[in-house]
Design an enzyme around this catalytic site. Structure first.
Site, PDB file in Angstrom:
ATOM      1  N   THR A  70       2.816   1.177  -4.923  1.00 36.11           N
ATOM      2  CA  THR A  70       3.466   0.224  -5.832  1.00 36.11           C
ATOM      3  C   THR A  70       2.840   0.268  -7.228  1.00 36.11           C
ATOM      4  O   THR A  70       3.548   0.400  -8.232  1.00 36.11           O
ATOM      5  CB  THR A  70       3.309  -1.209  -5.279  1.00 36.11           C
ATOM      6  OG1 THR A  70       3.217  -1.175  -3.862  1.00 36.11           O
ATOM      7  CG2 THR A  70       4.437  -2.108  -5.721  1.00 36.11           C
TER       8      THR A  70
ATOM      9  N   VAL B  74      -7.197   9.117 -13.418  1.00 34.33           N
ATOM     10  CA  VAL B  74      -7.150   8.325 -14.655  1.00 34.33           C
ATOM     11  C   VAL B  74      -6.892   6.855 -14.333  1.00 34.33           C
ATOM     12  O   VAL B  74      -7.552   5.959 -14.877  1.00 34.33           O
ATOM     13  CB  VAL B  74      -6.099   8.905 -15.645  1.00 34.33           C
ATOM     14  CG1 VAL B  74      -5.929   8.008 -16.858  1.00 34.33           C
ATOM     15  CG2 VAL B  74      -6.514  10.308 -16.076  1.00 34.33           C
TER      16      VAL B  74
ATOM     17  N   LYS C 193       7.716  -7.066  -9.297  1.00 36.84           N
ATOM     18  CA  LYS C 193       7.299  -6.374  -8.063  1.00 36.84           C
ATOM     19  C   LYS C 193       7.545  -7.284  -6.867  1.00 36.84           C
ATOM     20  O   LYS C 193       7.430  -8.500  -6.969  1.00 36.84           O
ATOM     21  CB  LYS C 193       5.812  -6.046  -8.186  1.00 36.84           C
ATOM     22  CG  LYS C 193       5.086  -5.877  -6.855  1.00 36.84           C
ATOM     23  CD  LYS C 193       3.578  -5.691  -7.008  1.00 36.84           C
ATOM     24  CE  LYS C 193       2.894  -5.793  -5.657  1.00 36.84           C
ATOM     25  NZ  LYS C 193       1.450  -5.519  -5.697  1.00 36.84           N
TER      26      LYS C 193
ATOM     27  N   HIS D 108       7.012  -7.178  -2.243  1.00 30.22           N
ATOM     28  CA  HIS D 108       6.829  -6.469  -0.970  1.00 30.22           C
ATOM     29  C   HIS D 108       7.784  -7.039   0.087  1.00 30.22           C
ATOM     30  O   HIS D 108       7.637  -6.737   1.278  1.00 30.22           O
ATOM     31  CB  HIS D 108       5.393  -6.639  -0.456  1.00 30.22           C
ATOM     32  CG  HIS D 108       4.355  -5.858  -1.222  1.00 30.22           C
ATOM     33  ND1 HIS D 108       4.590  -4.614  -1.738  1.00 30.22           N
ATOM     34  CD2 HIS D 108       3.065  -6.152  -1.533  1.00 30.22           C
ATOM     35  CE1 HIS D 108       3.488  -4.181  -2.343  1.00 30.22           C
ATOM     36  NE2 HIS D 108       2.560  -5.099  -2.235  1.00 30.22           N
TER      37      HIS D 108
ATOM     38  N   TRP E  43       1.026   2.471  -8.645  1.00 29.69           N
ATOM     39  CA  TRP E  43       1.279   3.784  -9.271  1.00 29.69           C
ATOM     40  C   TRP E  43       2.678   3.782  -9.902  1.00 29.69           C
ATOM     41  O   TRP E  43       2.858   4.154 -11.071  1.00 29.69           O
ATOM     42  CB  TRP E  43       1.160   4.847  -8.185  1.00 29.69           C
ATOM     43  CG  TRP E  43       1.236   6.258  -8.618  1.00 29.69           C
ATOM     44  CD1 TRP E  43       1.210   6.755  -9.889  1.00 29.69           C
ATOM     45  CD2 TRP E  43       1.327   7.394  -7.734  1.00 29.69           C
ATOM     46  NE1 TRP E  43       1.290   8.123  -9.857  1.00 29.69           N
ATOM     47  CE2 TRP E  43       1.351   8.543  -8.552  1.00 29.69           C
ATOM     48  CE3 TRP E  43       1.382   7.546  -6.348  1.00 29.69           C
ATOM     49  CZ2 TRP E  43       1.447   9.826  -8.016  1.00 29.69           C
ATOM     50  CZ3 TRP E  43       1.462   8.823  -5.819  1.00 29.69           C
ATOM     51  CH2 TRP E  43       1.496   9.941  -6.639  1.00 29.69           C
TER      52      TRP E  43
ATOM     53  N   SER F 208      -4.804   2.768   4.414  1.00 27.04           N
ATOM     54  CA  SER F 208      -4.984   2.093   3.130  1.00 27.04           C
ATOM     55  C   SER F 208      -4.956   0.569   3.304  1.00 27.04           C
ATOM     56  O   SER F 208      -5.786  -0.156   2.753  1.00 27.04           O
ATOM     57  CB  SER F 208      -3.871   2.541   2.169  1.00 27.04           C
ATOM     58  OG  SER F 208      -4.001   1.927   0.928  1.00 27.04           O
TER      59      SER F 208
ATOM     60  N   THR G 276      -0.969   8.497 -15.421  1.00 25.28           N
ATOM     61  CA  THR G 276      -0.705   7.854 -14.128  1.00 25.28           C
ATOM     62  C   THR G 276      -1.268   8.675 -12.958  1.00 25.28           C
ATOM     63  O   THR G 276      -0.962   8.373 -11.797  1.00 25.28           O
ATOM     64  CB  THR G 276       0.816   7.626 -13.920  1.00 25.28           C
ATOM     65  OG1 THR G 276       1.475   8.896 -13.980  1.00 25.28           O
ATOM     66  CG2 THR G 276       1.393   6.705 -14.972  1.00 25.28           C
TER      67      THR G 276
ATOM     68  N   LYS H 174       0.793  -1.242   0.000  1.00 27.77           N
ATOM     69  CA  LYS H 174       0.000   0.000   0.000  1.00 27.77           C
ATOM     70  C   LYS H 174       0.822   1.287   0.000  1.00 27.77           C
ATOM     71  O   LYS H 174       0.340   2.352   0.384  1.00 27.77           O
ATOM     72  CB  LYS H 174      -1.010   0.036   1.170  1.00 27.77           C
ATOM     73  CG  LYS H 174      -1.825  -1.199   1.382  1.00 27.77           C
ATOM     74  CD  LYS H 174      -2.273  -1.913   0.154  1.00 27.77           C
ATOM     75  CE  LYS H 174      -3.384  -1.270  -0.610  1.00 27.77           C
ATOM     76  NZ  LYS H 174      -3.745  -2.108  -1.815  1.00 27.77           N
TER      77      LYS H 174
END
Ligand SMILES: Nc1ncnc2c1ncn2[C@@H]1O[C@H](COP(=O)(O)OS(=O)(=O)O)[C@@H](OP(=O)(O)O)[C@H]1O
Length: 304
Positions: A59, A240, A115, A117, A61, A147, A236, A56
């Site tokens: 990432t 949008v 990606k 975490h 984005w 979040s 981004t 949260k």
């Protein structure tokens, strides 16, 4: 994701248990822990790019920005698949027929963008050995906690967060998925100058997306005309991305994420924590924060 696959997902959904286990004291899902040897032995490559963060932190984005940069601002190319399939989430293991992050990563042609975490101490060592580039994005803990709480309520892939009061305590104690936020942000901060790591902040991205996108461009050794840069900023932006089915997880079935409870693209607003923390909770949080972050040069802005 095809409707057929979504049907399969719905069948599979009931087998997804929000059970947890630990790896070296870090809470992870049982499925990740069962698959841990494969994750730890993942083979990175020198031209891999890894987007790392605590959950949260912004990432998705960052992933969208990077994809737009890599595709020279071609929106259609960035709509080729959902975020999850464009950038394998290396430790996220799901039961078949769903793709695990590792399977996707191993099938992906180079250069790959992925990606994670994972906290720094649990990153597969091949990333260090191969000197892959890493973009780490961090977000202030209060907004992140809010979040994460909302996300944990709406997803069936994570343990139930309990009440708001219980969740604050679990977060402070590091008893949430991916462990202690405090250790996570400090751990990555402490190694950032020893490797090819760009350390970004959500609040900076919100304050001045152009400046932060330019940092990413420099890190990726790319240049682009002003008009493409402006297109990336627009595509981004929160509003949008919220409408973009390939970024907002709306292609995922409700059995995994019930966005009627809370949307994945929820508010995207620094300072939203003030709508949730009581004065007493905030004071307690700050006191605990000072202790846990003592001695670190890392600082966060809780509003902009
Ligand atoms: N473009 C843009 N601008 C501003 N904020 C954005 C953007 N895209 C995603 N978000 C917000 O980021 C939060 C989700 O974080 P992650 O993408 O890290 O989630 S995840 O851990 O990968 O599931 C989540 O934050 P909250 O709105 O506070 O819940 C998203 O809304």
């Amino acid at each position: 994701m095809s409707p057929e696959e979504i049907k399969d997902l719905q069948l599979v959904g009931k087998y997804i248990q929000p059970e947890t286990r630990e790896v070296d004291g870090v809470l992870l899902t049982k499925i990740i822990c069962d698959n841990w040897d494969n994750i730890w032995n993942f083979q990175a490559k020198p031209d891999d790019l890894l987007i790392a963060s605590y959950a949260k932190a912004g990432t998705t984005w960052t992933q969208e920005i990077v994809d737009m940069i890599q595709n020279d601002g071609d929106v259609q190319k960035c709509q080729r698949a959902s975020t999850f399939d464009r950038h394998p989430f290396i430790e996220w293991a799901l039961p078949p027929p769903l793709n695990s992050g590792l399977d996707l990563a191993n099938k992906m042609p180079s250069p790959r963008t992925m990606k994670t975490h994972l906290p720094v101490q649990l990153l597969p060592p091949s990333f260090w050995k191969e000197n892959s580039k890493i973009i780490y994005v961090a977000r202030n803990p209060k907004d992140l906690l809010v979040s994460y709480y909302h996300f944990s309520r709406m997803t069936k892939m994570m343990p139930d967060p309990g009440t708001w009061e219980e969740y604050i305590e679990a977060f402070k104690a590091g008893k949430v998925l991916w462990g202690s936020w405090y250790d996570h942000v400090k751990g990555w901060w402490d190694v950032k100058d020893q490797h090819r790591i760009l350390y970004l902040f959500y609040e900076d991205m919100k304050e001045d997306p152009k400046r932060e996108i330019q940092k990413i461009l420099k890190f990726l050794e790319k240049e682009m005309p002003e008009e493409v840069l402006n297109k990336i900023i627009y595509h981004t932006s929160f509003d949008v991305m919220k409408q973009n089915p390939m970024a907002n997880y709306s292609t995922w079935p409700t059995v995994l994420m019930d966005q009627s409870i809370s949307p994945f693209m929820r508010k995207g607003m620094p300072g939203d924590w003030k709508n949730y923390f009581t004065v007493a909770q905030n004071e307690e949080f700050d006191k605990d924060y000072q202790k846990k972050m003592a001695g670190s040069t890392l600082t966060f802005r809780t509003e902009i």
